[in-house]
Design an enzyme around this catalytic site. Structure first.
Site, PDB file in Angstrom:
ATOM      1  N   GLY A 290      -5.889  -5.190   2.074  1.00 21.20           N
ATOM      2  CA  GLY A 290      -4.495  -5.087   1.663  1.00 21.20           C
ATOM      3  C   GLY A 290      -3.699  -6.315   2.055  1.00 21.20           C
ATOM      4  N   SER A 291      -2.450  -6.092   2.430  1.00 19.06           N
ATOM      5  CA  SER A 291      -1.519  -7.209   2.611  1.00 19.06           C
ATOM      6  C   SER A 291      -1.789  -8.083   3.823  1.00 19.06           C
ATOM      7  CB  SER A 291      -0.087  -6.676   2.658  1.00 19.06           C
ATOM      8  OG  SER A 291       0.294  -6.198   1.381  1.00 19.06           O
ATOM      9  N   THR A 292      -2.694  -7.686   4.710  1.00 19.36           N
ATOM     10  CA  THR A 292      -3.046  -8.599   5.807  1.00 19.36           C
ATOM     11  C   THR A 292      -3.650  -9.887   5.249  1.00 19.36           C
ATOM     12  OG1 THR A 292      -5.196  -7.507   6.054  1.00 19.36           O
ATOM     13  CG2 THR A 292      -3.412  -6.748   7.485  1.00 19.36           C
TER      14      THR A 292
END
Length: 657
Positions: A290-292
């Site tokens: 995801g956004s990591t």
């Protein structure tokens, strides 16, 4: 006549003399051959014929944490054996032994009848049981010391340390990876046998070659490991999640200080747990980050100079069409800077940075960060994740991979890559074993930090780190990760899980995470927390960030890291709400905290009556076309999707059975 007789007599005497000399030479030669030339082999053969050798459990070395606290030890326990030939009445002895051994009398008697010379009754017995059997004073019963593996801290670091079998061979973790190092040489119980092959009394039996194995010292700190496990358990259970991972690393060295997994297990009774509980998820499980992933996207774009920190991007009011698909943000953003794209976790902003970077450079950067390959940590069972070759990227792949979808990574890979940002741009090889030593404490092998490669300039790493600080301050998606007294940096992550049945993204299953480092200027710790399928909220900033904060706060105090000067109290934390209902359906990907007031997310109408659907439509201000009657069985768009201006929105009903 006499002369011929005397002559023949002398000939016979000479022949006899030659015969005797020949026989003597042959006997002497044979004796020399047997007693001198073949002495050693014949002695061994004689010992083999006159001795019975019973192998005993080899002793294993100790596994220590970085402060020399024992995590795995071998303790001496008595093993009980029987010599049925020396027992007066086998049925009587079996009747007395059966209740103590917790076995049926028939089974004990069968065991005694199976081998007249030597039979194990029970290995590695508790001291009170040994005392009770000795008190029976039975002939033909003896005891010998054997080593038993014991884990004094029970569940603490169980997935890292692993466990052994009865033999005892390492079956998982460090016990398996360093089995040949930790395992000592086998001991032997030696008994004398008579000419008929019967065992002579075992009194005075000798135990040979029971050498202890080498000791292994880990980089783990038992206290930080306990903190990580405690806070991970709290986060998983509070949010009703399926599983979780917490990793703590030293960014400067790659030393793993804690590797926690939930569910946990007790290695002393590992056989009572399911294979799922025994799995070290930190290295074996890969998931969409995801956004990591936006950390590595921005770092690569800055390093390649395709963007500048001051650049702005139009985030299209929360909806952006690219490659035949529409990308959504949780909130409607207009123009955002690069730092704000990280702070508010804009998928659209990330997609536009990815387009500017291009698939060649993005793929090269991600492989440079270590994705798509094993890290080489000294544990068995590591996965390399899944990063498709750039030649297999099609359509919208460049955009989705830019914000962490369509790619999978392990928790260890993500923590190691973030550590490179924290330490100034060096990708370190993560490791768990610090030293191998003998039983006297003398170091036989010492492991030092290994730099795999430089992936960022110090200037780029510092720029990204300061941008990530914005994520944990007021207004950022990771405000819950703020640490009292310390400047910290990090990134939230939320990703849909792939449904193994449909092979598409699940409507309601998410992986929520937070990864960061602290203190900001001279990072001592990189911490990653992953919560699998939380039920309260799917957002990493809500369910994973608080665990990051708690682990960091306690670990920094334990390590006596001085607080940053002039730090204000951390902002008020956002709490996880109850399980999202149809009124608060989650967005497609991490992009901020859902406030529950937006009317552009398609609720989940599955199984609801028409009246319930109408009530939600009115409350959310959604214009939905209703088809049929009864209970909702199908809808368009799917639950959790953004409703576009031109989308056909409908719900199909069928009569209840």
């Amino acid at each position: 006549m006499m002369d011929s007789r005397e002559k023949w007599t002398r000939v016979r005497i000479r022949l006899m003399w030659v015969l005797f000399v020949t026989i003597f030479v042959l006997v002497a030669s044979r004796a020399f051959y047997l007693q001198v030339v073949k002495k050693d082999s014949l002695v061994k053969l004689a010992e083999k014929q006159h001795q019975r050798i019973v192998p005993l459990t080899p002793a294993r070395g100790v596994i220590f944490d970085s402060n020399n606290a024992p995590l795995a030890v071998s303790i001496e326990m008595d093993s009980c054996y029987a010599e049925p030939r020396n027992m007066e009445s086998l049925p009587e002895a079996a009747a007395k032994l059966a209740p103590l051994l917790a076995l049926p009398k028939e089974q004990v008697e069968k065991k005694l009848n199976g081998n007249k010379n030597f039979v194990w009754l029970q290995r590695r017995m508790a001291p009170d049981l040994v005392a009770r059997i000795k008190s029976l004073d039975l002939d033909g019963i003896g005891f010998v010391k054997e080593g038993k593996r014991f884990y004094p801290n029970s569940e603490v670091a169980s997935h890292v340390v692993g466990f052994t079998g009865l033999d005892p061979e390492g079956l998982e973790g460090i016990e398996l990876k360093y089995d040949s190092t930790i395992l000592g040489s086998t001991g032997y119980l030696v008994t004398e046998r008579d000419a008929l092959g019967r065992d002579i009394d075992l009194k005075g039996a000798v135990v040979k070659s029971a050498d202890k194995g080498h000791n292994v010292t880990l980089t783990l700190d038992k206290n930080i490991q306990y903190i990580a496990e405690k806070e991970l358990t709290k986060a998983v259970e509070t949010n009703g999640a399926k599983a979780g991972i917490a990793l703590v690393m030293e960014p400067e060295t790659g030393r793993v200080l804690a590797m926690a997994n939930y569910p946990n297990f007790n290695p002393n009774t590992y056989f009572k747990y399911s294979p799922q509980a025994l799995r070290n998820r930190s290295i074996s499980d890969s998931f969409e980050p995801g956004s990591t992933f936006k950390i590595f996207l921005v770092a690569a774009a800055l390093e390649e100079k395709v963007i500048r920190p001051t650049d702005g991007f139009n985030c299209e009011n929360g909806s952006y069409s690219i490659g035949g698909r529409t990308i959504h943000d949780t909130h409607r953003y207009g123009g955002l800077s690069v730092a704000q794209i990280l702070k508010y976790s804009s998928n659209i902003g990330a997609a536009k940075i990815g387009t500017r970077l291009g698939q060649e450079r993005l793929y090269a950067a991600l492989t440079n960060f270590g994705f798509g390959e094993r890290s080489g940590i000294d544990l068995p069972g590591e996965s390399g994740g899944n990063l498709r070759n750039k030649n297999q990227w099609f359509g919208v792949d460049l955009a989705t991979i830019s914000f962490g979808q369509g790619v999978s990574a392990t928790a260890l890979q993500i923590a190691t890559a973030v550590s490179a940002v924290a330490n100034g741009g060096l990708l370190m090889k993560p490791y768990l074993v610090e030293k191998i030593s003998d039983d006297s404490g003398n170091a036989l092998q010492v492991f030092a930090p290994v730099v795999k490669r430089r992936i960022l300039s110090p200037e780029t790493a510092k720029t990204v780190a300061r941008m990530l600080e914005g994520v944990v301050v007021e207004g950022g998606t990771g405000v819950n990760a703020a640490v009292d007294g310390y400047r910290s940096a990090g990134k939230t992550g939320t990703a849909q899980k792939v449904d193994p049945l449909t092979r598409g993204y699940s409507v309601n299953k998410r992986t929520a995470s937070f990864v960061g480092f602290v203190p900001l200027e001279k990072p001592r710790l990189t911490i990653l927390v992953v919560i699998d399928e939380p039920k309260t909220s799917s957002y990493g900033g809500v369910v994973a960030a608080p665990a990051f904060s708690a682990i960091a706060q306690q670990a920094l105090c334990y390590l006596k890291v001085p607080p940053d000067k002039g730090m204000k109290k951390r902002p008020e934390q956002l709490e996880a709400k109850a399980t999202p209902s149809v009124e608060t359906a989650d967005a497609v990907a991490d992009g901020g905290i859902v406030d529950g007031t937006g009317g552009t997310v398609m609720p989940n109408f599955q199984g609801l009556s028409m009246r319930q659907v109408l009530k939600i439509m009115e409350k959310r201000g959604i214009n939905v076309k209703l088809l049929g009657s009864g209970r909702a069985v199908e809808q368009n768009p799917m639950a959790g999707s953004r409703i576009g201006a031109n989308d056909q929105v409908w719900v199909k009903f069928v009569p209840a059975a």
